[in-house]
Enzyme design. Sequence first.
Site, PDB file in Angstrom:
ATOM      1  CG  ASP A  38      -1.705   1.192   1.479  1.00 45.56           C
ATOM      2  OD1 ASP A  38      -1.606   2.147   0.677  1.00 45.56           O
ATOM      3  OD2 ASP A  38      -2.468   1.205   2.456  1.00 45.56           O
ATOM      4  CB  ILE A  39       1.482   3.898  -2.519  1.00 51.39           C
ATOM      5  CG1 ILE A  39       2.746   4.658  -2.944  1.00 51.39           C
ATOM      6  CG2 ILE A  39       0.259   4.813  -2.506  1.00 51.39           C
ATOM      7  CD1 ILE A  39       2.754   5.060  -4.416  1.00 51.39           C
TER       8      ILE A  39
ATOM      9  N   GLY B 195      -9.719   3.851  -5.734  1.00 52.44           N
ATOM     10  CA  GLY B 195      -8.390   3.283  -5.942  1.00 52.44           C
ATOM     11  C   GLY B 195      -7.317   3.923  -5.074  1.00 52.44           C
TER      12      GLY B 195
ATOM     13  CG  ASP C 212      -7.410  10.260  -6.250  1.00 55.25           C
ATOM     14  OD1 ASP C 212      -6.740  10.950  -5.466  1.00 55.25           O
ATOM     15  OD2 ASP C 212      -8.231  10.748  -7.054  1.00 55.25           O
TER      16      ASP C 212
ATOM     17  CB  VAL D 131     -11.267   2.963 -12.688  1.00 57.50           C
ATOM     18  CG1 VAL D 131     -11.718   2.303 -11.414  1.00 57.50           C
ATOM     19  CG2 VAL D 131     -10.645   4.302 -12.396  1.00 57.50           C
ATOM     20  CE1 TYR D 132      -9.750   7.582 -15.077  1.00 55.12           C
ATOM     21  CE2 TYR D 132      -7.553   8.491 -15.343  1.00 55.12           C
ATOM     22  CZ  TYR D 132      -8.875   8.656 -14.995  1.00 55.12           C
ATOM     23  OH  TYR D 132      -9.325   9.893 -14.576  1.00 55.12           O
TER      24      TYR D 132
ATOM     25  CB  SER E 262      -3.341   4.385 -16.552  1.00 56.52           C
ATOM     26  OG  SER E 262      -3.560   5.761 -16.773  1.00 56.52           O
ATOM     27  CB  THR E 263      -2.769  -0.696 -14.179  1.00 56.09           C
ATOM     28  OG1 THR E 263      -2.508  -0.539 -12.775  1.00 56.09           O
ATOM     29  CG2 THR E 263      -1.540  -0.338 -14.984  1.00 56.09           C
TER      30      THR E 263
ATOM     31  CG  ASN F 285     -10.006  13.084 -10.785  1.00 53.19           C
ATOM     32  OD1 ASN F 285     -10.090  14.296 -10.686  1.00 53.19           O
ATOM     33  ND2 ASN F 285     -10.289  12.269  -9.779  1.00 53.19           N
TER      34      ASN F 285
HETATM   35  N1  AR6 Z   1      -1.411   1.624  -2.958  1.00 59.44           N
HETATM   36  C1  AR6 Z   1      -0.848   1.384  -4.163  1.00 59.44           C
HETATM   37  N2  AR6 Z   1      -1.544   1.079  -5.268  1.00 59.44           N
HETATM   38  C2  AR6 Z   1      -2.886   1.038  -5.163  1.00 59.44           C
HETATM   39  C3  AR6 Z   1      -3.568   1.301  -3.948  1.00 59.44           C
HETATM   40  C4  AR6 Z   1      -2.779   1.593  -2.809  1.00 59.44           C
HETATM   41  N3  AR6 Z   1      -3.317   1.861  -1.620  1.00 59.44           N
HETATM   42  N4  AR6 Z   1      -4.917   1.175  -4.190  1.00 59.44           N
HETATM   43  C5  AR6 Z   1      -5.060   0.841  -5.485  1.00 59.44           C
HETATM   44  N5  AR6 Z   1      -3.842   0.748  -6.083  1.00 59.44           N
HETATM   45  P1  AR6 Z   1      -6.568   3.359  -9.877  1.00 59.44           P
HETATM   46  P2  AR6 Z   1      -6.221   4.758 -12.454  1.00 59.44           P
HETATM   47  C6  AR6 Z   1      -3.497   0.416  -7.471  1.00 59.44           C
HETATM   48  O1  AR6 Z   1      -7.897   2.853 -10.270  1.00 59.44           O
HETATM   49  O2  AR6 Z   1      -6.443   3.496 -13.192  1.00 59.44           O
HETATM   50  C7  AR6 Z   1      -9.419   7.234  -9.312  1.00 59.44           C
HETATM   51  O3  AR6 Z   1     -10.775   7.214  -8.953  1.00 59.44           O
HETATM   52  C8  AR6 Z   1      -4.508  -0.337  -8.297  1.00 59.44           C
HETATM   53  O4  AR6 Z   1      -4.477  -1.718  -7.976  1.00 59.44           O
HETATM   54  O5  AR6 Z   1      -6.363   3.853  -8.492  1.00 59.44           O
HETATM   55  O6  AR6 Z   1      -5.070   5.634 -12.829  1.00 59.44           O
HETATM   56  C9  AR6 Z   1      -8.918   8.606  -9.735  1.00 59.44           C
HETATM   57  O7  AR6 Z   1      -9.597   9.642  -9.060  1.00 59.44           O
HETATM   58  C10 AR6 Z   1      -4.010  -0.070  -9.705  1.00 59.44           C
HETATM   59  O8  AR6 Z   1      -2.985  -1.000 -10.065  1.00 59.44           O
HETATM   60  O9  AR6 Z   1      -6.070   4.565 -10.857  1.00 59.44           O
HETATM   61  C11 AR6 Z   1      -9.205   8.627 -11.206  1.00 59.44           C
HETATM   62  O10 AR6 Z   1     -10.508   9.052 -11.477  1.00 59.44           O
HETATM   63  C12 AR6 Z   1      -3.370   1.320  -9.594  1.00 59.44           C
HETATM   64  O11 AR6 Z   1      -3.307   1.614  -8.195  1.00 59.44           O
HETATM   65  C13 AR6 Z   1      -9.018   7.190 -11.621  1.00 59.44           C
HETATM   66  O12 AR6 Z   1      -9.267   6.415 -10.453  1.00 59.44           O
HETATM   67  C14 AR6 Z   1      -4.135   2.406 -10.306  1.00 59.44           C
HETATM   68  O13 AR6 Z   1      -5.527   2.188 -10.172  1.00 59.44           O
HETATM   69  C15 AR6 Z   1      -7.615   6.921 -12.081  1.00 59.44           C
HETATM   70  O14 AR6 Z   1      -7.556   5.604 -12.566  1.00 59.44           O
END
Ligand code: AR6
Length: 184
Positions: A16-17, A38, A40, A130-131, A127-128, A30
């Site tokens: 977890d970052i 996610g 964020d 929801v994007y 981006s991996t 975003n």
């Molecule tokens: N620590 C590290 N990585 C994580 C954590 C964490 N605590 N939680 C999730 N991930 P995403 P995106 C990973 O969906 O695709 C947001 O709503 C996750 O498993 O967080 O860039 C923003 O507001 C995945 O591999 O970001 C935007 O609207 C990675 O983080 C949108 O999502 C990215 O997944 C951005 O989408």
Amino acid sequence: MQIIINHVAISTRQGDITAWQGDMIVNASNSGLFGGGGVDGAIHRAGGPQIAEACAEIRHKQGGILPGEAAVTNAGNLPFLGIIHTVGPIWKGGAAGEAAILAKCYSSSLEAACRRGAVSVAFPNISTGVYNFPKVLACQTALNSVIEYIKERDSGGLPLKRIEFICYEKDNAQLYEEMLHGFA
Ligand code: AR6
């Protein structure tokens, strides 16, 4: 797994970052810097409302940020020098310049980290989630962009000494391990 390029250690681990230890972490945000799910959501929850307040200031000043760009805020309750918010591309099939935009997320974030004098920085897998960016291509793009950034710069002038990819999911963690091996 760790490799060293131009005196900078590049490594990966699963986790977890928000629990990482170092100077600055990158958020996959975003364009409106509105906070979301996610990583964020995890960063905003852990850091508290000060981060959202700083995001709102950036939004009011410049209307947010474009995909590929980066902006820095305070880290709220988190023990970092700041949070680097970047916006990854939404995957639309690959013909819309998504890989170039993703590469720019990593270089813009490193640029922002260096401007603040950060010695260490951690990236999520931008981006991996929801994007929907394909994970193998995202990993290749991330590593190539970061390694190119470091190679192009004189290490004497680079404050950075440690860059870590924090993978939340097991498949991404394995992917980064394998691909880093390829650079060793
Ligand atoms: N620590 C590290 N990585 C994580 C954590 C964490 N605590 N939680 C999730 N991930 P995403 P995106 C990973 O969906 O695709 C947001 O709503 C996750 O498993 O967080 O860039 C923003 O507001 C995945 O591999 O970001 C935007 O609207 C990675 O983080 C949108 O999502 C990215 O997944 C951005 O989408």
